[in-house]
Scaffold this motif. Structure first.
Motif, short mmCIF file in Angstrom:
data_model
loop_
_atom_site.label_atom_id
_atom_site.label_comp_id
_atom_site.label_asym_id
_atom_site.label_seq_id
_atom_site.Cartn_x
_atom_site.Cartn_y
_atom_site.Cartn_z
N LYS A 40 -6.25 15.12 0.82
CA LYS A 40 -6.94 13.96 1.39
C LYS A 40 -5.95 12.88 1.85
O LYS A 40 -6.04 12.38 2.96
N SER A 41 -5.02 12.53 0.96
CA SER A 41 -4.05 11.48 1.33
C SER A 41 -3.17 11.95 2.48
O SER A 41 -2.88 11.18 3.40
N THR A 42 -2.76 13.20 2.41
CA THR A 42 -1.90 13.73 3.47
C THR A 42 -2.64 13.68 4.81
O THR A 42 -2.05 13.29 5.83
N PHE A 160 -8.47 4.19 4.74
CA PHE A 160 -8.46 3.69 3.36
C PHE A 160 -8.19 4.87 2.43
O PHE A 160 -8.91 5.87 2.48
N ASP A 161 -7.16 4.75 1.61
CA ASP A 161 -6.88 5.82 0.65
C ASP A 161 -7.10 5.31 -0.76
O ASP A 161 -6.26 4.64 -1.34
N GLU A 162 -8.24 5.62 -1.31
CA GLU A 162 -8.64 5.20 -2.65
C GLU A 162 -8.35 3.71 -2.91
O GLU A 162 -7.65 3.35 -3.84
N PRO A 163 -8.94 2.86 -2.05
CA PRO A 163 -8.61 1.43 -2.13
C PRO A 163 -9.11 0.75 -3.40
O PRO A 163 -8.63 -0.33 -3.73
#
Ligand SMILES: Nc1ncnc2c1ncn2[C@@H]1O[C@H](COP(=O)(O)OP(=O)(O)OP(=O)(O)O)[C@@H](O)[C@H]1O
Ligand SMILES: [Mg+2]
Length: 242
Positions: A40-42, A160-163
């Motif tokens: 997901k982050s990648t 947004f990455d796990e904000p």
């Protein structure tokens, strides 16, 4: 607004993105779900080229992602990103955190950048904190500054990455509320978050990833009530079970 075509990426032997093809229209709000390590982050990081890809193509608003240099810097300015850790400049005031990039990268005058910054801080509900330093703010307030800082570049897309995952529970909603209002205003958003309330309230689309691939791609209602794959059922069972 975002187009990914047959994107593949490896970290050494690890095949971390597998033939990802996605079209995200302007104004769409996409929530990306999936187990830890699923990519997901990648995926997010490839969209503003914090991570290069091995093959495939990525376009933002019709322009293919540049490899490097000035073109890449201007692309980055169009794709805002907010991470779990706020990454504010600790030795600068809240106001200066928000005006820095617009004056340096966008070449706005100090006055104009300040005017925009104040309006954005107002919008995320922390105008009163403008002269403080990041360490003097709560986590939820710092994350809202991070969002205002991204918005100050007038981005076309927000990632947004796990904000909210580093925040104390009572601060999660104040950040989600800002995200929901952005979504309502028509921002194109890709959000990695396990906040199901946000997904149900604001998302147009849920993408479920596993092992580097998009396994499901549907509207939130269908995903949450009738996931198709065993992997998604298993995942939902775990996160909704507690
Ligand atoms: N810079 C890197 N070098 C090598 N491997 C990496 C790197 N970044 C991520 N990985 C690996 O790639 C895979 C996907 O990582 P990624 O961070 O995209 O997963 P994720 O879905 O965001 O997970 P999480 O939910 O834990 O944040 C993982 O196996 C991870 O260990
Ligand atoms: Mg991640």
């Amino acid at each position: 607004m975002i187009s990914m075509r047959h994107v593949d990426k490896h970290f050494g032997e690890l095949h971390v993105l597998r033939d990802i093809t996605l079209e995200i229209p302007r104004g769409q709000v996409v929530v990306v779900l999936g187990p830890s390590g699923s990519g997901k982050s990648t995926l997010c990081r490839t969209i503003n080229r914090l991570e290069p890809i091995d093959s495939g193509e990525i376009y933002v608003d019709g322009e293919q992602l540049p490899e490097e240099g000035r073109a890449l810097a201007s692309l980055r300015a169009e794709v805002g990103m907010v991470f779990q850790s706020f990454n504010l400049f600790s030795h600068k005031t809240i106001l200066d955190n928000v005006t820095l990039a617009p004056t340096k990268v966008r070449r706005l005058s100090r006055d104009e950048a300040k005017k925009n910054a104040l309006a954005l801080l107002e919008r995320v509900g922390i105008a009163g904190q403008k002269d403080k330093y990041p360490a003097q703010l709560s986590g939820g307030q710092q994350q809202r500054v991070a969002i205002a800082r991204s918005l100050a570049m007038n981005p076309k897309v927000m990632l947004f990455d796990e904000p909210t995952s580093a925040l104390d529970p009572e601060m999660v909603n104040e950040v989600l509320d800002v995200m929901v209002s952005l979504a309502k205003e028509g921002m194109t958003m890709v959000c990695v978050t396990h906040e199901m309330g946000f997904a149900r309230r604001a998302a147009d689309r849920v993408i479920f990833m596993d092992n580097g691939a998009v396994v499901e791609d549907s509207d939130p209602e269908s995903f949450f009530t009738a996931p198709k794959s065993e992997r998604a059922k298993d995942f939902l069972g775990k996160i909704l079970g507690h």
